[in-house]
Design a protein around this motif. Sequence first.
Motif, PDB file in Angstrom:
ATOM      1  N   ASP A 338      24.489  24.156  43.997  1.00 55.70           N
ATOM      2  CA  ASP A 338      25.472  23.922  45.050  1.00 55.70           C
ATOM      3  C   ASP A 338      25.316  25.010  46.120  1.00 55.70           C
ATOM      4  O   ASP A 338      26.067  25.978  46.160  1.00 55.70           O
ATOM      5  CB  ASP A 338      26.886  23.926  44.461  1.00 55.70           C
ATOM      6  CG  ASP A 338      27.934  23.597  45.513  1.00 55.70           C
ATOM      7  OD1 ASP A 338      27.595  22.844  46.452  1.00 55.70           O
ATOM      8  OD2 ASP A 338      29.059  24.098  45.426  1.00 55.70           O
ATOM      9  N   ILE A 339      24.308  24.852  46.964  1.00 54.70           N
ATOM     10  CA  ILE A 339      24.080  25.775  48.084  1.00 54.70           C
ATOM     11  C   ILE A 339      23.882  24.900  49.318  1.00 54.70           C
ATOM     12  O   ILE A 339      22.754  24.579  49.705  1.00 54.70           O
ATOM     13  CB  ILE A 339      22.843  26.668  47.840  1.00 54.70           C
ATOM     14  CG1 ILE A 339      22.957  27.364  46.480  1.00 54.70           C
ATOM     15  CG2 ILE A 339      22.697  27.703  48.954  1.00 54.70           C
ATOM     16  CD1 ILE A 339      21.731  28.173  46.119  1.00 54.70           C
ATOM     17  N   PRO A 340      24.952  24.499  49.978  1.00 56.16           N
ATOM     18  CA  PRO A 340      24.834  23.528  51.075  1.00 56.16           C
ATOM     19  C   PRO A 340      24.348  24.110  52.389  1.00 56.16           C
ATOM     20  O   PRO A 340      24.020  23.356  53.310  1.00 56.16           O
ATOM     21  CB  PRO A 340      26.266  22.997  51.214  1.00 56.16           C
ATOM     22  CG  PRO A 340      27.123  24.119  50.739  1.00 56.16           C
ATOM     23  CD  PRO A 340      26.352  24.809  49.651  1.00 56.16           C
ATOM     24  N   GLY A 341      24.298  25.427  52.520  1.00 57.55           N
ATOM     25  CA  GLY A 341      23.903  26.036  53.788  1.00 57.55           C
ATOM     26  C   GLY A 341      23.049  27.256  53.588  1.00 57.55           C
ATOM     27  O   GLY A 341      22.396  27.435  52.552  1.00 57.55           O
ATOM     28  N   GLY A 342      23.056  28.129  54.607  1.00 56.34           N
ATOM     29  CA  GLY A 342      22.264  29.346  54.555  1.00 56.34           C
ATOM     30  C   GLY A 342      23.139  30.580  54.555  1.00 56.34           C
ATOM     31  O   GLY A 342      24.207  30.598  53.944  1.00 56.34           O
ATOM     32  N   LEU A 343      22.704  31.605  55.288  1.00 53.35           N
ATOM     33  CA  LEU A 343      23.421  32.884  55.303  1.00 53.35           C
ATOM     34  C   LEU A 343      24.235  33.076  56.574  1.00 53.35           C
ATOM     35  O   LEU A 343      25.023  34.011  56.655  1.00 53.35           O
ATOM     36  CB  LEU A 343      22.424  34.045  55.152  1.00 53.35           C
ATOM     37  CG  LEU A 343      21.572  34.038  53.887  1.00 53.35           C
ATOM     38  CD1 LEU A 343      20.707  35.296  53.818  1.00 53.35           C
ATOM     39  CD2 LEU A 343      22.434  33.924  52.630  1.00 53.35           C
ATOM     40  N   GLY A 344      24.024  32.257  57.591  1.00 57.27           N
ATOM     41  CA  GLY A 344      24.830  32.350  58.808  1.00 57.27           C
ATOM     42  C   GLY A 344      24.585  33.591  59.632  1.00 57.27           C
ATOM     43  O   GLY A 344      25.495  34.050  60.333  1.00 57.27           O
ATOM     44  N   LEU A 345      23.386  34.145  59.605  1.00 57.88           N
ATOM     45  CA  LEU A 345      23.082  35.344  60.386  1.00 57.88           C
ATOM     46  C   LEU A 345      22.729  34.967  61.826  1.00 57.88           C
ATOM     47  O   LEU A 345      22.303  33.849  62.105  1.00 57.88           O
ATOM     48  CB  LEU A 345      21.915  36.111  59.758  1.00 57.88           C
ATOM     49  CG  LEU A 345      22.097  36.575  58.310  1.00 57.88           C
ATOM     50  CD1 LEU A 345      20.848  37.300  57.822  1.00 57.88           C
ATOM     51  CD2 LEU A 345      23.314  37.482  58.194  1.00 57.88           C
ATOM     52  N   THR A 346      22.905  35.905  62.714  1.00 61.09           N
ATOM     53  CA  THR A 346      22.570  35.670  64.114  1.00 61.09           C
ATOM     54  C   THR A 346      21.062  35.773  64.319  1.00 61.09           C
ATOM     55  O   THR A 346      20.334  36.349  63.500  1.00 61.09           O
ATOM     56  CB  THR A 346      23.264  36.684  65.019  1.00 61.09           C
ATOM     57  OG1 THR A 346      22.770  38.001  64.733  1.00 61.09           O
ATOM     58  CG2 THR A 346      24.772  36.654  64.811  1.00 61.09           C
TER      59      THR A 346
END
Length: 538
Positions: A338-346
């Motif tokens: 259950d890892i639907p995305g990433g880390l959200g870094l700029t």
Amino acid sequence: MLLTHNPRPQPNPDSFPTVQLLLLAICRVAEPIALASCFPYAWVMVRDFHVGDRSSASFWAGIFISSFALAESLTGLAWGGASDRIGRKPVLLIGCAGTLISLLIVGFSTNFWMALAGRALGGLLNGNIGVIQTMVGELVKKPEHEPRAYAVMPFVWSIGTIIGPAIGGTFARPSVSLPSLFSPTGVFAKFPYLLPNLICAVFLLFSILFGYFFLVETHPDMQPWSTQEELDNTTAETPLMATAGATADSGVDLRADTYGTFNTVNIHEEKRWNLNSDGTSRPASIPPRDEVKVFTQKVVMIVVALCIFTYHSMTYDHLLPIFFQDERVATGRHSPFDIPGGLGLTTQNVGFIMSFNGVIALFIQAIVFPLFASWLGVWKTFVTVTVMAPIAYFIVPYLAFLPDHALYSGIWVCLTIRNFTSILAYPVLLIMLKEAALTPSVLGRVNGLAASAAAACRTVSPPIAGYLYSLGTDIGFTGLAWWGSGIVAIAGALQIFSIKRTKNKTATIRPMANFMRNAMPEEQNDDIVHIVVTEREV
């Protein structure tokens, strides 16, 4: 026959060509900076240009990244032939100019297809990899100088992979990331990826001008002292000798006793010859040249191993910035699937991370590799890093479970493991390929097969990895692409069993630095031949 003339100063073949290699490095460094600058923002650029949705953006980013390599592979041979006819220097400068034009097209692009065409055009106009290797080979006249000489270009490339992502990550979309300096309605708002490409274009323009005025032509038939004008001014005596052919010395020759990174490699082999009492072979100890098999099973299996490594290594480079920048989706669950995305870094943070990753790779390449390989030997080093390689892929998606205060520590651990396995694997694979060739006369064809196969893997791996990441986004598990690469790495580990290790054959790696040489065991001086004499049967 003697001819007296007043030539320009000719390089001393016994001295190390420090100045010429430094000039070549200055001309070369701008290109890896330019090529690596797009890695941090490729995925974001695809989304800004509205090519598909979030789930398919990674696939199109892979197409964008691999387009340069694909186009370059189509024209590389033609540019090599052109360098034989018009010289190395013009082809090198044309390649830099082609990359500059490519940067401007990408920077002024208003849609994805224009950017894709610009990057592909840069690959079509660029044949500098082969030309650079040839120029280094023509500058270096003594075998003992090869390790230092061939270390220059990998070092320059590593420098480029440090600076390039920093430029791309910092200056992409400046009206968004640096609103205090750039107007939200200015030219850099209309063309959000123009600024990093302009900066890299300035570097390339400097390289072109510097190369035009200062870089020397290395083609042996196009030296300044061989012109008629120079020969008309005669004051000194110089033997008149026939010039060597343009391809007399290849840019990278794995048959030599040196390997083109930071080390000297000596191959030792214990052979067993069965002879009859009258001295005849039983069976033939040395087959005739025309009977030597080129693509033996061992050679083919090592090429397969190189392809597997090239594939999963390229997918890592492609997936890393995508996963780092993808939205971080909190689900409240910690299921491994259950890892639907990433880390959200700029984009700026990703550029910094990738630049520091280049520093880690440079340290492992210069220090860790020669020490580790000399300690374990080539075969054990290959087995160790190949077995460890899957770990580097399976652990990355679970960075999403780390709290913010531990995230960067986890990133550095992942990057260190990955660099350790990849930096050590590639050179030992090439050394093993050198060992596997039955005779030096077939090594050119063996290396040609390896280079072509690896290039094909570099071309297809980013789109496939991007497709898997898109599929993982749809099903809520972005780790699917990482697991896919990890499974390929596991296949590489299992494939070790298909490679037959030659008995009584070893390779000794000697690091360049004196303080490291002193810590290394002394290599054998001579190959050992065991001769078994058998009475001829009547």
